[in-house]
Write a protein that holds these residues in place. Sequence first.
Motif, PDB file in Angstrom:
ATOM      1  N   ASP A 143      -8.890   2.117   4.873  1.00 46.59           N
ATOM      2  CA  ASP A 143      -8.290   3.141   4.023  1.00 46.59           C
ATOM      3  C   ASP A 143      -7.045   2.682   3.258  1.00 46.59           C
ATOM      4  N   GLY A 144      -7.144   1.555   2.539  1.00 43.69           N
ATOM      5  CA  GLY A 144      -6.040   1.102   1.699  1.00 43.69           C
ATOM      6  C   GLY A 144      -4.986   0.269   2.390  1.00 43.69           C
ATOM      7  N   ILE A 145      -5.268  -0.151   3.618  1.00 47.94           N
ATOM      8  CA  ILE A 145      -4.322  -0.977   4.378  1.00 47.94           C
ATOM      9  C   ILE A 145      -5.068  -2.189   4.922  1.00 47.94           C
ATOM     10  N   VAL A 146      -4.465  -3.360   4.786  1.00 51.05           N
ATOM     11  CA  VAL A 146      -5.012  -4.569   5.391  1.00 51.05           C
ATOM     12  C   VAL A 146      -3.923  -5.162   6.279  1.00 51.05           C
ATOM     13  N   VAL A 147      -4.282  -5.444   7.512  1.00 50.44           N
ATOM     14  CA  VAL A 147      -3.360  -6.051   8.464  1.00 50.44           C
ATOM     15  C   VAL A 147      -3.927  -7.401   8.863  1.00 50.44           C
ATOM     16  N   ASP A 148      -3.123  -8.458   8.672  1.00 44.96           N
ATOM     17  CA  ASP A 148      -3.587  -9.755   9.123  1.00 44.96           C
ATOM     18  C   ASP A 148      -2.609 -10.341  10.131  1.00 44.96           C
ATOM     19  N   SER A 187      -1.968  -0.599  -0.122  1.00 43.81           N
ATOM     20  CA  SER A 187      -2.432  -0.294  -1.477  1.00 43.81           C
ATOM     21  C   SER A 187      -1.579   0.820  -2.071  1.00 43.81           C
ATOM     22  N   ASP A 188      -1.699   1.027  -3.372  1.00 43.79           N
ATOM     23  CA  ASP A 188      -0.983   2.132  -4.009  1.00 43.79           C
ATOM     24  C   ASP A 188      -1.403   3.465  -3.407  1.00 43.79           C
ATOM     25  N   LEU A 189      -2.681   3.595  -3.064  1.00 44.88           N
ATOM     26  CA  LEU A 189      -3.181   4.824  -2.456  1.00 44.88           C
ATOM     27  C   LEU A 189      -2.517   5.068  -1.100  1.00 44.88           C
ATOM     28  N   ALA A 190      -2.393   4.024  -0.284  1.00 43.82           N
ATOM     29  CA  ALA A 190      -1.746   4.165   1.024  1.00 43.82           C
ATOM     30  C   ALA A 190      -0.278   4.549   0.855  1.00 43.82           C
TER      31      ALA A 190
END
Length: 142
Positions: free
Chosen positions: A26-31, A107-110
Motif C-alpha cells: 500500500d505505497g510503502i516499501v521497507v528494505d 509513496s506520495d499516497l502513503a
Amino acid sequence: MGFMPNMQSEIHGIVAVDGPNWRAWDGIVVDHWNVACSPGAYGDYISPNHRIFLTLSVQGGGFELETSRGSFVHAGPAAATFVPAGLHAVGRAISIDHLRHIDIHLSDLAVARLLRMAPPREFFTRPHFLENDEGLNSLACL
C-alpha cells in the motif's frame, strides 16, 4: 506492480553482507540491509520519495547521516532519520565494522494518508531525528 522507490545512491566501502530483504504494501516499501563498512566508508543518497533510515544494530562507533539541514549520528539500535523527498543525504561510517538497518520508502499516497492523521505538511519538508523512542523500538523489533 505498485509503488517502487527510485533512490539513487553511490557507495564507497559499504558492502552488503545480506540483503536487501524487502516487503511492500500500500505505497510503502521497507528494505532490510546488513552491511560491512570499511574505514572511511560513505555513501551519497537522494530519492524522489520520502524515506526513514532506521538502525537496528551498529557495531563500533556510529553512522552519521548528514543533510544540508542537519546531521545525526546513529550510534545504536532504534535511531531514525526521516529524510524528505529530494533532499540529498551523505552517510558516513564512523569507526564501525557492521551496520544493520532498514529503509522505509513512502509513496506520495502513503504520505497523503499520514497527513490526514499526523503532523502538518510542513513536517515533511525537513529532516527529523529520533533516538531511543518507544515506538521506534517496537518498529525495530518487527
